[in-house]
Write a protein that holds these residues in place. Sequence first.
Motif, PDB file in Angstrom:
ATOM      1  N   ILE A   3       0.816  -1.069   0.003  1.00  0.00           N
ATOM      2  CA  ILE A   3      -0.100  -0.096   0.144  1.00  0.00           C
ATOM      3  C   ILE A   3       0.835   1.201  -0.018  1.00  0.00           C
ATOM      4  CG2 ILE A   3      -1.726   1.407   1.294  1.00  0.00           C
ATOM      5  CD1 ILE A   3      -2.663  -1.409   2.205  1.00  0.00           C
ATOM      6  N   GLN A   4       0.522   2.157  -0.921  1.00  0.00           N
ATOM      7  CA  GLN A   4       1.364   3.220  -1.088  1.00  0.00           C
ATOM      8  C   GLN A   4       0.709   4.425  -0.487  1.00  0.00           C
ATOM      9  OE1 GLN A   4       2.638   3.881  -5.078  1.00  0.00           O
ATOM     10  NE2 GLN A   4       3.042   6.121  -4.661  1.00  0.00           N
ATOM     11  N   ALA A   5      -0.797   4.594  -0.380  1.00  0.00           N
ATOM     12  CA  ALA A   5      -1.424   5.763   0.086  1.00  0.00           C
ATOM     13  C   ALA A   5      -2.847   5.316   0.742  1.00  0.00           C
ATOM     14  CB  ALA A   5      -1.870   6.917  -0.974  1.00  0.00           C
ATOM     15  N   VAL A   6      -3.345   5.952   1.647  1.00  0.00           N
ATOM     16  CA  VAL A   6      -4.585   5.724   2.321  1.00  0.00           C
ATOM     17  C   VAL A   6      -5.392   6.731   2.148  1.00  0.00           C
ATOM     18  CG1 VAL A   6      -5.639   5.195   4.744  1.00  0.00           C
ATOM     19  CG2 VAL A   6      -3.426   4.495   4.200  1.00  0.00           C
ATOM     20  N   VAL A   7      -6.912   6.331   1.787  1.00  0.00           N
ATOM     21  CA  VAL A   7      -7.846   7.187   1.638  1.00  0.00           C
ATOM     22  C   VAL A   7      -8.752   7.097   2.438  1.00  0.00           C
ATOM     23  CG1 VAL A   7      -9.539   7.741  -0.574  1.00  0.00           C
ATOM     24  CG2 VAL A   7      -7.267   6.601  -1.048  1.00  0.00           C
ATOM     25  N   PHE A   8      -9.540   8.218   3.001  1.00  0.00           N
ATOM     26  CA  PHE A   8     -10.381   8.239   4.283  1.00  0.00           C
ATOM     27  C   PHE A   8     -11.627   8.817   3.418  1.00  0.00           C
ATOM     28  CE2 PHE A   8      -6.771   7.835   6.995  1.00  0.00           C
ATOM     29  CZ  PHE A   8      -7.204   7.387   8.158  1.00  0.00           C
ATOM     30  N   LEU A  97      -0.486   8.084  10.472  1.00  0.00           N
ATOM     31  CA  LEU A  97      -0.188   7.693   9.101  1.00  0.00           C
ATOM     32  C   LEU A  97       0.906   8.745   8.400  1.00  0.00           C
ATOM     33  CD1 LEU A  97      -3.504   6.315   7.808  1.00  0.00           C
ATOM     34  CD2 LEU A  97      -1.362   5.021   7.990  1.00  0.00           C
ATOM     35  N   ARG A  98       0.189  10.293   8.526  1.00  0.00           N
ATOM     36  CA  ARG A  98       1.121  11.222   7.958  1.00  0.00           C
ATOM     37  C   ARG A  98       2.395  11.069   8.807  1.00  0.00           C
ATOM     38  NH1 ARG A  98      -0.506  16.464   6.952  1.00  0.00           N
ATOM     39  NH2 ARG A  98       0.840  16.191   5.062  1.00  0.00           N
ATOM     40  N   ASP A  99       2.296  11.166   9.923  1.00  0.00           N
ATOM     41  CA  ASP A  99       3.725  11.383  10.894  1.00  0.00           C
ATOM     42  C   ASP A  99       4.826  10.412  10.415  1.00  0.00           C
ATOM     43  OD1 ASP A  99       2.667  13.335  12.363  1.00  0.00           O
ATOM     44  OD2 ASP A  99       2.298  12.226  13.955  1.00  0.00           O
ATOM     45  N   ARG A 100       4.083   9.034   9.614  1.00  0.00           N
ATOM     46  CA  ARG A 100       5.123   8.100   9.288  1.00  0.00           C
ATOM     47  C   ARG A 100       5.082   8.235   7.867  1.00  0.00           C
ATOM     48  NH1 ARG A 100       5.571   3.213  12.116  1.00  0.00           N
ATOM     49  NH2 ARG A 100       5.804   1.806  10.123  1.00  0.00           N
ATOM     50  N   GLY A 101       4.825   9.191   7.299  1.00  0.00           N
ATOM     51  CA  GLY A 101       5.398   9.351   5.854  1.00  0.00           C
ATOM     52  C   GLY A 101       4.213   8.859   4.882  1.00  0.00           C
ATOM     53  N   SER A 196      -2.199  -4.383  10.541  1.00  0.00           N
ATOM     54  CA  SER A 196      -2.058  -5.751   9.940  1.00  0.00           C
ATOM     55  C   SER A 196      -1.436  -5.348   8.484  1.00  0.00           C
ATOM     56  CB  SER A 196      -3.231  -6.413   9.742  1.00  0.00           C
ATOM     57  OG  SER A 196      -4.088  -5.918   8.921  1.00  0.00           O
ATOM     58  N   GLU A 197      -1.570  -4.103   7.884  1.00  0.00           N
ATOM     59  CA  GLU A 197      -1.004  -3.941   6.739  1.00  0.00           C
ATOM     60  C   GLU A 197       0.578  -3.398   6.782  1.00  0.00           C
ATOM     61  OE1 GLU A 197      -2.030  -4.593   3.745  1.00  0.00           O
ATOM     62  OE2 GLU A 197      -4.033  -4.908   4.069  1.00  0.00           O
ATOM     63  N   GLY A 198       0.899  -3.046   8.123  1.00  0.00           N
ATOM     64  CA  GLY A 198       2.166  -2.682   8.319  1.00  0.00           C
ATOM     65  C   GLY A 198       2.446  -1.258   8.402  1.00  0.00           C
ATOM     66  N   LEU A 199       1.206  -0.255   8.262  1.00  0.00           N
ATOM     67  CA  LEU A 199       1.248   0.792   7.952  1.00  0.00           C
ATOM     68  C   LEU A 199       1.390   1.641   9.234  1.00  0.00           C
ATOM     69  CD1 LEU A 199      -1.545   1.168   5.640  1.00  0.00           C
ATOM     70  CD2 LEU A 199       0.972   1.389   4.972  1.00  0.00           C
ATOM     71  N   LEU A 200       1.000   1.292  10.492  1.00  0.00           N
ATOM     72  CA  LEU A 200       1.191   1.545  11.702  1.00  0.00           C
ATOM     73  C   LEU A 200       1.698   0.576  12.827  1.00  0.00           C
ATOM     74  CD1 LEU A 200      -2.067   3.871  12.346  1.00  0.00           C
ATOM     75  CD2 LEU A 200       0.341   4.697  11.764  1.00  0.00           C
ATOM     76  N   THR A 201       2.241   0.834  13.821  1.00  0.00           N
ATOM     77  CA  THR A 201       2.465   0.007  14.941  1.00  0.00           C
ATOM     78  C   THR A 201       1.195   0.081  15.742  1.00  0.00           C
ATOM     79  OG1 THR A 201       3.418   1.644  16.399  1.00  0.00           O
ATOM     80  CG2 THR A 201       4.927   0.587  14.880  1.00  0.00           C
ATOM     81  N   ALA A 202       1.184  -1.165  16.600  1.00  0.00           N
ATOM     82  CA  ALA A 202       0.216  -1.160  17.461  1.00  0.00           C
ATOM     83  C   ALA A 202      -0.061  -0.219  18.393  1.00  0.00           C
ATOM     84  CB  ALA A 202       0.034  -2.664  18.296  1.00  0.00           C
TER      85      ALA A 202
END
Length: 206
Positions: A3-8, A97-101, A196-202
Amino acid sequence: MTIQAVVFDIGRVLIEWEPERFYDAKIGKARREALFREVDLHGMNLGIDRGDDFKGAVYALADQHPEWAEEIRHWHDSWLQMASPEIPHSVRLMRALRDRGVPVFALTNFGAGTFDLAKTTYPFFTEFDQAFVSGHLQTLKPEGEIYAHLERDTGVAAERLLFTDDRHENIEAAAERGWQTHLFTHPQGWADRLVSEGLLTAEGAQ
């Protein structure tokens, strides 16, 4: 596929959107049910989401139904009370998410006027990398055109987008284009998916 980007989506994902609850408190459930039965408020709102003038659409409908004029005008005059409060956990996830780039986009059925109004109350509305607002684009989810706008303008391949929305039909339209999707029901479920997608830590998804 990574995943490259997240859409809300926004309504019922990042802020609550419960007009019926507002009217129940304002005029009582029985009168609210009669109002919504006799007047197509949600149809009017779809027109606003597609680009109709916010105040003009509400007040024109009020003029068509003088017996409900005061109640209808609340849709404009008290709109921020209907579109509230924010959903804090979801907002934290967006910012994490934004903080992680990770690029974060909004894809929302929202009027141009109401979006501008919401920005005065919800600072995070200005924090998306890009916001795709139906009232500006004059096309609504689940119509394919609005998804195509996002794909084209961001340059992110469909299969590298992860999209969350509270409506099945909007999710299905995205999935048909190859987007990865998550049906939003609660912030914790969305947090778990992002982990689960590895985009954020728990820890980062709290």
